[in-house]
Design an enzyme around this catalytic site. Structure first.
Site, PDB file in Angstrom:
ATOM      1  CD  GLU A   1      -5.880  78.077  80.635  1.00 31.92           C
ATOM      2  OE1 GLU A   1      -7.117  78.043  80.661  1.00 31.92           O
ATOM      3  OE2 GLU A   1      -5.231  79.079  80.294  1.00 31.92           O
TER       4      GLU A   1
ATOM      5  CB  CYS B   1      -6.022  82.995  78.853  1.00 32.74           C
ATOM      6  SG  CYS B   1      -7.744  83.475  78.698  1.00 32.74           S
TER       7      CYS B   1
ATOM      8  CG  ASN C   1      -8.467  80.399  74.434  1.00 33.84           C
ATOM      9  OD1 ASN C   1      -9.286  79.492  74.415  1.00 33.84           O
ATOM     10  ND2 ASN C   1      -8.385  81.251  75.434  1.00 33.84           N
ATOM     11  CD  GLU C   2     -12.066  82.899  76.297  1.00 30.60           C
ATOM     12  OE1 GLU C   2     -11.560  83.868  76.884  1.00 30.60           O
ATOM     13  OE2 GLU C   2     -12.895  82.138  76.829  1.00 30.60           O
TER      14      GLU C   2
HETATM   15  O1  AHR Z   1     -10.896  78.578  82.017  1.00 30.69           O
HETATM   16  C1  AHR Z   1     -10.265  79.753  82.396  1.00 30.69           C
HETATM   17  C2  AHR Z   1     -10.149  80.737  81.262  1.00 30.69           C
HETATM   18  O2  AHR Z   1     -11.418  81.129  80.859  1.00 30.69           O
HETATM   19  C3  AHR Z   1      -9.527  80.210  80.008  1.00 30.69           C
HETATM   20  O3  AHR Z   1      -8.153  80.292  80.023  1.00 30.69           O
HETATM   21  C4  AHR Z   1     -10.076  81.090  78.956  1.00 30.69           C
HETATM   22  O4  AHR Z   1     -10.111  80.490  77.693  1.00 30.69           O
HETATM   23  C5  AHR Z   1     -11.416  81.507  79.500  1.00 30.69           C
HETATM   24  O5  AHR Z   1     -11.592  82.856  79.414  1.00 30.69           O
END
Ligand code: AHR
Length: 658
Positions: free
Chosen positions: A52, A247, A378-379
């Site tokens: 990321e 994120c 994602n989350e």
């Molecule tokens: O790894 C950092 C963040 O942690 C990521 O973007 C997210 O998916 C998680 O909450």
């Protein structure tokens, strides 16, 4: 440091002890590995990586560009640039001036108009990402788009060291009245950790400049990626590459979501955007953190291919980060998001006769990228996610039935949100469900059994983001210490033992710039010239490099080795190399005597043990990058043989079969 040296001594002595058969003591525990029955296949994707753009992982990190804000598109157009006249002279135009002008170039709305009145006393200096790293003797490729409205202008391009002394220089004559790309190569005459790029001018007059670039020539196999960082990824032998987040996929609001179509095509035409980690943490502000998308979806797919990993792109499902705005697109307007997913599959796998397959071919990759997995969100959490997932799944499966979809259970590995998503996704017969675990080391030790009793009739599991947090979840004081890495190793024996249900796993996050990070712990730390692997990296590498082809039953007293006497174990067979590989974690502060029984196969006699061990608080660092590193020794293996397992260690025994 001192503790580390003592540990090194211990490991040396220990390794010698392990190399021979030692006498069996009273507390000896027996670990039975049955080679006659394989339990399940280990998926080629089992151990992968998650990239990321956080912690300056892309611009300023993996992507080797040294110039920050190269086309003056940051919110503050001259951020990263220093106009030298202001230091030496009053704030007037005596020596020269820079004006930022709007342009009609698509996705590149500004350029700099330079007026030079006193060439000797006027220059632009770019600070790079926390300083530019130059290596003595290496060539650097400089490019600039420029035009002149009057006489020709000669740009004087210099690499500066920390004292603003020149350590490399070239000149470029700008004589075109139309925009034109000019190139030059500069030799670095010295190694510099915090260098700068100086653009000086030989003459009076005006010149327009844009898209300034300085790239080292020692990048990974002709890509623009930093060779040392890609090498570390390659060495992991990752089964997959999950990208681009995290994120960052979601955005703080939907306008900031990651849109892959804006990241492909010519690098110069990609529209820059704020990086959501720019303002996320008040304790680690990063006002100069933007996404140039130089590392875009084509580069991600290519990187995955180059390091032998299956690509796993994650797409926005029409929901912005629920920790931030929680903005979401109404279901009746979700079609463009779904079209993005379908078009991405075409970009990766379509023939050159298709619109998006043609773009991939035009970018230099006529062959398909062989995409098999795609992530939706994602989350995300709640019924809104499930509703959106259903629409995505329906559209993707209708057009591309062979593509497996990765869905998610939200940010937490348990609790109401998790339970709801897990139940719904099971009912929907989801292919693969992504679970995230940012917890303390105790949680990881305790959860080595997590999948032993998991529902085998539900979706497969992707342990998509995990990292033990030494202080607290998302605390800036978290360390990549040995205790965290050890707890992850214990947890990973549980993932491996359950490889029938766990098909993918990846640590998170992957990279952190030593000066530009927002989130810790991270797998690999780097600065402008160096990078080091954390103990967590070594744990990942030991598992991924020894993943085998099938899991084997490994029991002690008829039970899984998952915490009793603080021992954890898993075993695999590699049917290609004809080896049994047993991973043993000893979490206790004492060495333990263990008898390894390898039943159901003929042992060839040879083998090795690789041990990672240290003090709980020990960390690797730029000063001591290999304080914690694997130590390998040959062993003589038999059907039953006794070993001493070092205190707080991960040991990987490789036993050759006949
Ligand atoms: O790894 C950092 C963040 O942690 C990521 O973007 C997210 O998916 C998680 O909450």
């Amino acid at each position: 440091m001192r503790a580390g040296i003592e540990w090194k001594k211990f490991i040396a002595v220990f390794a010698l002890a392990s190399a021979s058969i030692v006498s069996v003591d009273a507390q000896k525990q027996v670990i039975d590995v049955d080679v006659s029955k394989t339990v399940s296949e280990v998926q080629p994707t089992m151990w992968g990586i998650f990239f990321e753009d956080i912690n300056f992982g892309a611009d300023g990190g993996l992507y080797a560009e040294l110039v920050k804000n190269r086309s003056f598109e940051f919110d503050v157009p001259l951020m990263g640039w220093h106009v030298e006249k202001y230091d030496k002279f009053s704030n007037n135009n005596e020596s020269g001036a820079v004006t930022i002008v709007n342009s009609d170039r698509e996705n590149n709305s500004r350029y700099a108009k330079i007026t030079v009145n006193n060439a000797a006393q006027f220059a632009l200096i770019n600070e790079g990402f926390f300083g530019m790293g130059f290596k003595k003797g290496l060539k650097y490729n400089f490019t600039v788009d420029a035009r002149t409205s009057g006489d020709a202008q000669t740009l004087v391009v210099e690499l500066l060291n920390e004292k603003n002394e020149s350590v490399g220089k070239t000149t470029i004559k700008v004589d075109s009245k139309e925009w034109k790309k000019y190139n030059a190569s500069i030799d670095a005459g010295a190694t510099v950790a915090k260098g700068k790029l100086k653009l000086g001018f030989a003459n009076q007059g005006t010149v327009d400049i844009d898209l300034i670039s300085l790239l080292p020539t020692d990048t990974w196999k002709g890509t623009n990626l930093r060779a040392d960082l890609v090498q570390l990824l390659y060495d992991l032998k990752p089964g997959f590459l999950r990208f681009p987040g995290g994120c960052i996929v979601e955005g703080r609001d939907l306008s900031q979501r990651y849109q892959w179509k804006k990241t492909v095509g010519e690098r110069d035409d990609r529209e820059l955007m704020i990086n959501r980690w720019n303002t996320e943490f008040h304790h680690r502000p990063a006002p100069d953190y933007f996404q140039s998308f130089s590392l875009g979806f084509y580069e991600y797919f290519k990187l995955a291919e180059d390091i032998g990993a299956a690509p796993l792109p994650i797409l926005s499902c029409g929901m912005a980060c629920q920790f931030n705005t929680a903005e979401m697109v109404p279901l009746e307007n979700i079609d463009p998001y779904i079209q993005d997913a379908l078009d991405l599959i075409e970009f990766a796998n379509g023939g050159p006769e298709t619109k998006w397959g043609k773009l991939r071919a035009d970018m230099g990759h006529p062959a398909a990228f062989n995409l098999k997995l795609i992530g939706v969100g994602n989350e995300q959490w709640g019924p809104e996610y499930i509703e959106r997932y259903k629409v995505f799944a329906n559209a993707i499966k209708t057009k591309y039935p062979a593509i497996k979809i990765v869905s998610g259970t939200g940010p937490f590995p348990d609790g109401e949100l998790f339970d709801y998503a897990a139940k719904e996704l099971k009912q929907l017969k989801a292919d693969v469900v992504d679970e995230h675990y940012y917890r303390d080391p105790e949680w990881f030790f305790a959860n080595a059994k997590r999948y032993d009793s998991y529902d085998r009739s539900g979706p497969k599991i992707f342990a998509g983001e995990y990292a033990a947090q030494s202080k607290a979840i998302a605390s800036p004081d978290n360390k990549n210490n040995w205790m965290c890495a050890l707890s992850e190793a214990a947890f990973m024996t549980g993932l491996e033992r359950n490889a029938d249900v766990v098909h993918l796993a990846s640590y998170a996050p992957l990279f952190a710039h030593a000066e530009g990070w927002q989130w810790t712990p991270d797998l690999i730390w780097f600065n402008s010239l160096q990078a080091y692997a954390t103990p967590n990296y070594h744990v990942q590498k030991l598992f991924a490099n020894n993943k085998g082809t099938h899991t084997l039953s490994v029991l002690s007293g008829g039970k899984q080795v998952a915490g009793e006497n603080q021992l954890y174990a898993s075993a695999v067979i590699d049917k290609n190399s004809k080896e049994v590989i047993v991973k043993v974690v000893n979490a206790s502060a004492k060495q333990q005597s263990v008898q390894l029984k390898i039943g159901g196969a003929k042992i060839a006699g040879g083998g090795s043990v690789t041990v990672l061990a240290s003090d709980p608080e020990a960390v690797n660092s730029f000063n001591d990058p290999t304080l914690i590193k694997p130590v390998e020794q040959a062993i003589t293996a038999k059907k039953d043989f006794d070993v001493v397992v070092a205190p707080r260690s991960l040991s990987v025994y490789k036993i050759k079969l006949r």
